[in-house]
Design a protein around this motif. Structure first.
Motif, mmCIF file in Angstrom:
data_model
loop_
_atom_site.group_PDB
_atom_site.id
_atom_site.type_symbol
_atom_site.label_atom_id
_atom_site.label_comp_id
_atom_site.label_asym_id
_atom_site.label_seq_id
_atom_site.Cartn_x
_atom_site.Cartn_y
_atom_site.Cartn_z
ATOM 1 N N ASP A 36 47.786 43.795 38.918
ATOM 2 C CA ASP A 36 47.919 43.117 40.200
ATOM 3 C C ASP A 36 47.654 44.061 41.361
ATOM 4 O O ASP A 36 47.195 43.656 42.413
ATOM 5 C CB ASP A 36 49.319 42.509 40.356
ATOM 6 C CG ASP A 36 49.544 41.311 39.446
ATOM 7 O OD1 ASP A 36 48.548 40.772 38.919
ATOM 8 O OD2 ASP A 36 50.712 40.939 39.261
ATOM 9 N N HIS A 37 47.947 45.347 41.172
ATOM 10 C CA HIS A 37 47.783 46.326 42.232
ATOM 11 C C HIS A 37 46.450 47.076 42.146
ATOM 12 O O HIS A 37 46.118 47.834 43.046
ATOM 13 C CB HIS A 37 48.942 47.325 42.210
ATOM 14 C CG HIS A 37 50.266 46.665 42.452
ATOM 15 N ND1 HIS A 37 50.610 46.092 43.659
ATOM 16 C CD2 HIS A 37 51.317 46.462 41.637
ATOM 17 C CE1 HIS A 37 51.811 45.576 43.576
ATOM 18 N NE2 HIS A 37 52.272 45.777 42.355
ATOM 19 N N PHE A 38 45.708 46.892 41.085
ATOM 20 C CA PHE A 38 44.404 47.531 40.924
ATOM 21 C C PHE A 38 43.445 46.881 41.916
ATOM 22 O O PHE A 38 43.304 45.661 41.934
ATOM 23 C CB PHE A 38 43.925 47.344 39.477
ATOM 24 C CG PHE A 38 42.694 48.132 39.141
ATOM 25 C CD1 PHE A 38 42.692 49.509 39.208
ATOM 26 C CD2 PHE A 38 41.534 47.488 38.751
ATOM 27 C CE1 PHE A 38 41.559 50.240 38.883
ATOM 28 C CE2 PHE A 38 40.395 48.201 38.422
ATOM 29 C CZ PHE A 38 40.409 49.579 38.485
ATOM 30 N N PRO A 39 42.794 47.670 42.768
ATOM 31 C CA PRO A 39 41.990 47.079 43.859
ATOM 32 C C PRO A 39 40.624 46.520 43.453
ATOM 33 O O PRO A 39 39.805 46.236 44.314
ATOM 34 C CB PRO A 39 41.830 48.258 44.824
ATOM 35 C CG PRO A 39 41.891 49.465 43.964
ATOM 36 C CD PRO A 39 42.849 49.119 42.843
ATOM 37 N N TYR A 40 40.375 46.357 42.169
ATOM 38 C CA TYR A 40 39.077 45.868 41.705
ATOM 39 C C TYR A 40 39.244 44.722 40.713
ATOM 40 O O TYR A 40 40.218 44.636 39.995
ATOM 41 C CB TYR A 40 38.292 46.991 41.008
ATOM 42 C CG TYR A 40 37.871 48.089 41.941
ATOM 43 C CD1 TYR A 40 36.684 48.000 42.655
ATOM 44 C CD2 TYR A 40 38.668 49.207 42.131
ATOM 45 C CE1 TYR A 40 36.291 49.002 43.524
ATOM 46 C CE2 TYR A 40 38.290 50.211 42.998
ATOM 47 C CZ TYR A 40 37.100 50.107 43.698
ATOM 48 O OH TYR A 40 36.729 51.091 44.557
ATOM 49 N N TYR A 41 38.231 43.854 40.689
ATOM 50 C CA TYR A 41 38.104 42.835 39.660
ATOM 51 C C TYR A 41 37.094 43.344 38.640
ATOM 52 O O TYR A 41 36.157 44.065 38.998
ATOM 53 C CB TYR A 41 37.546 41.527 40.233
ATOM 54 C CG TYR A 41 38.475 40.748 41.126
ATOM 55 C CD1 TYR A 41 39.713 40.325 40.676
ATOM 56 C CD2 TYR A 41 38.086 40.399 42.406
ATOM 57 C CE1 TYR A 41 40.551 39.578 41.492
ATOM 58 C CE2 TYR A 41 38.927 39.657 43.229
ATOM 59 C CZ TYR A 41 40.149 39.256 42.760
ATOM 60 O OH TYR A 41 40.987 38.517 43.557
ATOM 61 N N PRO A 67 29.142 44.298 46.370
ATOM 62 C CA PRO A 67 29.404 45.713 46.067
ATOM 63 C C PRO A 67 30.039 45.861 44.688
ATOM 64 O O PRO A 67 30.781 44.986 44.238
ATOM 65 C CB PRO A 67 30.377 46.140 47.166
ATOM 66 C CG PRO A 67 31.033 44.888 47.624
ATOM 67 C CD PRO A 67 30.035 43.782 47.409
ATOM 68 N N HIS A 68 29.710 46.943 44.018
ATOM 69 C CA HIS A 68 30.266 47.191 42.691
ATOM 70 C C HIS A 68 30.231 48.683 42.375
ATOM 71 O O HIS A 68 29.500 49.439 43.008
ATOM 72 C CB HIS A 68 29.489 46.402 41.632
ATOM 73 C CG HIS A 68 28.051 46.805 41.536
ATOM 74 N ND1 HIS A 68 27.091 46.351 42.419
ATOM 75 C CD2 HIS A 68 27.413 47.639 40.684
ATOM 76 C CE1 HIS A 68 25.924 46.873 42.105
ATOM 77 N NE2 HIS A 68 26.096 47.657 41.046
ATOM 78 N N PHE A 76 33.043 47.149 38.042
ATOM 79 C CA PHE A 76 34.163 46.638 38.822
ATOM 80 C C PHE A 76 33.696 46.257 40.221
ATOM 81 O O PHE A 76 32.765 46.848 40.756
ATOM 82 C CB PHE A 76 35.270 47.699 38.933
ATOM 83 C CG PHE A 76 35.899 48.037 37.613
ATOM 84 C CD1 PHE A 76 36.931 47.261 37.113
ATOM 85 C CD2 PHE A 76 35.461 49.119 36.868
ATOM 86 C CE1 PHE A 76 37.520 47.560 35.897
ATOM 87 C CE2 PHE A 76 36.040 49.427 35.655
ATOM 88 C CZ PHE A 76 37.073 48.642 35.164
ATOM 89 N N TYR A 77 34.392 45.266 40.795
ATOM 90 C CA TYR A 77 34.042 44.729 42.101
ATOM 91 C C TYR A 77 35.284 44.794 42.994
ATOM 92 O O TYR A 77 36.361 44.349 42.586
ATOM 93 C CB TYR A 77 33.584 43.271 41.968
ATOM 94 C CG TYR A 77 32.475 43.106 40.947
ATOM 95 C CD1 TYR A 77 31.148 43.111 41.346
ATOM 96 C CD2 TYR A 77 32.760 42.971 39.595
ATOM 97 C CE1 TYR A 77 30.129 42.978 40.408
ATOM 98 C CE2 TYR A 77 31.752 42.839 38.647
ATOM 99 C CZ TYR A 77 30.434 42.843 39.068
ATOM 100 O OH TYR A 77 29.429 42.724 38.147
ATOM 101 N N PRO A 78 35.162 45.323 44.218
ATOM 102 C CA PRO A 78 36.352 45.455 45.071
ATOM 103 C C PRO A 78 36.948 44.101 45.462
ATOM 104 O O PRO A 78 36.245 43.207 45.915
ATOM 105 C CB PRO A 78 35.842 46.206 46.300
ATOM 106 C CG PRO A 78 34.365 46.122 46.259
ATOM 107 C CD PRO A 78 33.954 45.812 44.859
ATOM 108 N N ALA A 85 35.223 37.672 52.021
ATOM 109 C CA ALA A 85 34.166 36.679 51.837
ATOM 110 C C ALA A 85 34.706 35.251 51.758
ATOM 111 O O ALA A 85 34.040 34.328 52.218
ATOM 112 C CB ALA A 85 33.361 37.002 50.567
ATOM 113 N N PHE A 86 35.895 35.085 51.193
ATOM 114 C CA PHE A 86 36.444 33.736 51.035
ATOM 115 C C PHE A 86 37.453 33.369 52.111
ATOM 116 O O PHE A 86 38.100 32.344 52.026
ATOM 117 C CB PHE A 86 37.098 33.584 49.653
ATOM 118 C CG PHE A 86 36.097 33.597 48.528
ATOM 119 C CD1 PHE A 86 35.050 32.698 48.507
ATOM 120 C CD2 PHE A 86 36.196 34.518 47.491
ATOM 121 C CE1 PHE A 86 34.114 32.692 47.475
ATOM 122 C CE2 PHE A 86 35.275 34.523 46.460
ATOM 123 C CZ PHE A 86 34.235 33.610 46.449
#
Length: 88
Positions: A36-41, A67-68, A76-78, A85-86
């Motif tokens: 949950d705290h990791f800043p990337y998907y 960006p990736h 990973f994507y920020p 964006a959303f």
């Protein structure tokens, strides 16, 4: 006269299994909190979030519209990009 347990090994195995199950559950909760705290998907998260296929994500990434970063063999994507964006 003391009564001996007929199956002391089974009691130990059962206790060990209970403890192992509890430790696995704790580990799963801790990993969930960390993610949950990791800043990337990761790619699976982005595909699910945007409801797109592998090939569509690949095209978007290659067109540099998203960006990736690549770490090892994983991309990973920020999260901040998607938050902005959303945003309505």
């Amino acid at each position: 006269m003391m009564k001996k347990h007929a199956h002391p090994q089974r009691e130990t195995d059962s206790s060990s299994n209970d403890l192992l199950a509890l430790l696995v559950e704790i580990l799963n909760v801790l990993q969930k909190k960390e993610s949950d705290h990791f800043p990337y998907y990761d790619s699976a998260d982005v595909k699910r979030l945007m409801n797109i296929s592998d090939s569509t994500l690949h095209r978007i990434r290659k067109s540099q519209k998203i960006p990736h970063v690549k770490i090892g063999n994983k991309i990973f994507y920020p999260k901040s990009f998607f938050t902005k964006a959303f945003k309505p």
